[in-house]
Design an enzyme around this catalytic site. Sequence first.
Site, PDB file in Angstrom:
ATOM      1  N   ASN A  30       0.429   6.764 -62.598  1.00 46.30           N
ATOM      2  CA  ASN A  30       1.479   5.671 -63.145  1.00 46.30           C
ATOM      3  C   ASN A  30       2.730   6.624 -63.600  1.00 46.30           C
ATOM      4  OD1 ASN A  30       3.241   4.341 -64.934  1.00 46.30           O
ATOM      5  ND2 ASN A  30       1.746   2.764 -64.902  1.00 46.30           N
ATOM      6  N   HIS A  33       6.674   6.565 -67.069  1.00 45.74           N
ATOM      7  CA  HIS A  33       7.233   7.493 -68.219  1.00 45.74           C
ATOM      8  C   HIS A  33       8.138   8.540 -67.848  1.00 45.74           C
ATOM      9  CE1 HIS A  33       5.490   4.763 -71.194  1.00 45.74           C
ATOM     10  NE2 HIS A  33       4.367   4.910 -70.741  1.00 45.74           N
ATOM     11  N   ARG A  72      12.905  -1.598 -68.663  1.00 43.87           N
ATOM     12  CA  ARG A  72      13.085  -0.503 -69.952  1.00 43.87           C
ATOM     13  C   ARG A  72      12.941   0.654 -69.247  1.00 43.87           C
ATOM     14  NH1 ARG A  72       8.357  -1.570 -73.936  1.00 43.87           N
ATOM     15  NH2 ARG A  72       9.133  -3.950 -73.836  1.00 43.87           N
ATOM     16  N   GLU A  93       2.430  -3.267 -60.944  1.00 40.84           N
ATOM     17  CA  GLU A  93       2.114  -4.051 -62.264  1.00 40.84           C
ATOM     18  C   GLU A  93       3.288  -4.919 -62.449  1.00 40.84           C
ATOM     19  OE1 GLU A  93       1.242  -1.426 -65.325  1.00 40.84           O
ATOM     20  OE2 GLU A  93      -0.589  -0.379 -64.322  1.00 40.84           O
ATOM     21  N   THR A 124       1.643  -1.634 -72.997  1.00 43.82           N
ATOM     22  CA  THR A 124       0.984  -2.960 -72.761  1.00 43.82           C
ATOM     23  C   THR A 124      -0.240  -2.761 -73.878  1.00 43.82           C
ATOM     24  OG1 THR A 124       1.161  -2.900 -70.401  1.00 43.82           O
ATOM     25  CG2 THR A 124      -0.702  -4.360 -71.228  1.00 43.82           C
ATOM     26  N   GLU A 174      -9.241  -4.592 -63.115  1.00 42.81           N
ATOM     27  CA  GLU A 174      -8.957  -3.336 -63.710  1.00 42.81           C
ATOM     28  C   GLU A 174      -9.148  -3.630 -65.379  1.00 42.81           C
ATOM     29  OE1 GLU A 174      -5.666   0.053 -65.174  1.00 42.81           O
ATOM     30  OE2 GLU A 174      -5.820  -0.635 -62.984  1.00 42.81           O
ATOM     31  N   HIS A 214      -5.529   2.931 -68.950  1.00 45.62           N
ATOM     32  CA  HIS A 214      -4.989   2.758 -70.290  1.00 45.62           C
ATOM     33  C   HIS A 214      -5.394   3.519 -71.406  1.00 45.62           C
ATOM     34  CE1 HIS A 214      -1.898   0.813 -72.753  1.00 45.62           C
ATOM     35  NE2 HIS A 214      -2.670   0.960 -73.850  1.00 45.62           N
TER      36      HIS A 214
END
Length: 264
Positions: A30, A33, A72, A93, A124, A174, A214
């Site tokens: 992912n 960031h 964001r 996502e 999340t 997931e 996560h």
Amino acid sequence: MQFSDSALTGALRRSRRTRYTPRMPALHVNVDHVATVRQARRTTAPDPVHAAVLAELAGADGITVHLREDRRHIQDRDVRLLRETVQTRLNLEMAPTAAMCEIAVALGPDVAMLVPEKREEITTEGGLDVYAHKDSVREAVARLHDAGLPVSLFLDPEMKQIDAALELGVETVELHTGKYADATTEEERRLELDILMTAGARVRDEGMQLNAGHGLNYHNVRPVAAIPGVRELHIGHGIVGRAVLVGFERAVREMKDLMTGPFG
């Protein structure tokens, strides 16, 4: 490509007859960031598209991005370029809203993953409550399926949520690993891992693909990677944080080595 109700039911039944063959989980990186750092200055660098290229060169099996409604971090430009450049698989996502479904249909990711979203949260905070919002999620799943897009649901490891996912006919679940990742004692960690394993077994038994993610990092990933039948791990913040210090390719390679090495 249109999917009729009968076609979806038949595909689900066929998938349930397919038995799981053990294999190491795939790593989906992912890059949200990376965009977070860029958006701190509203500039052009670092570019999450560049990070995705480096991740793939280092052996990532897929790229994951969350296009939030408030934009964001990841921007519309990012997902367009990623769709054009990702050579593995692109997992988008998204909130289960009509607006986001239209973006997904136009973009055509390899998988559309429905997640909860609140503007005030930092990240999340839990799985999508499909059990309580089944009708609205059903509409999103139907719209995505009508466009030929496979759907994944990001769920807490609860049986009622898995049952709801099964009722909606999605291909993948997931499991949210946040409670496991946040555990502060070994006893609590073992308890949360047992919960994940029990939920994962239910997902597999019902013929859906099992993924997890996560809060996973270099210290806690191996037990989750060893859960029987887990096919993909989606990891972002841990890899990006390490990449700041050691470089993106090395950070991805080190994570993949941890995931795929022999388990004792």
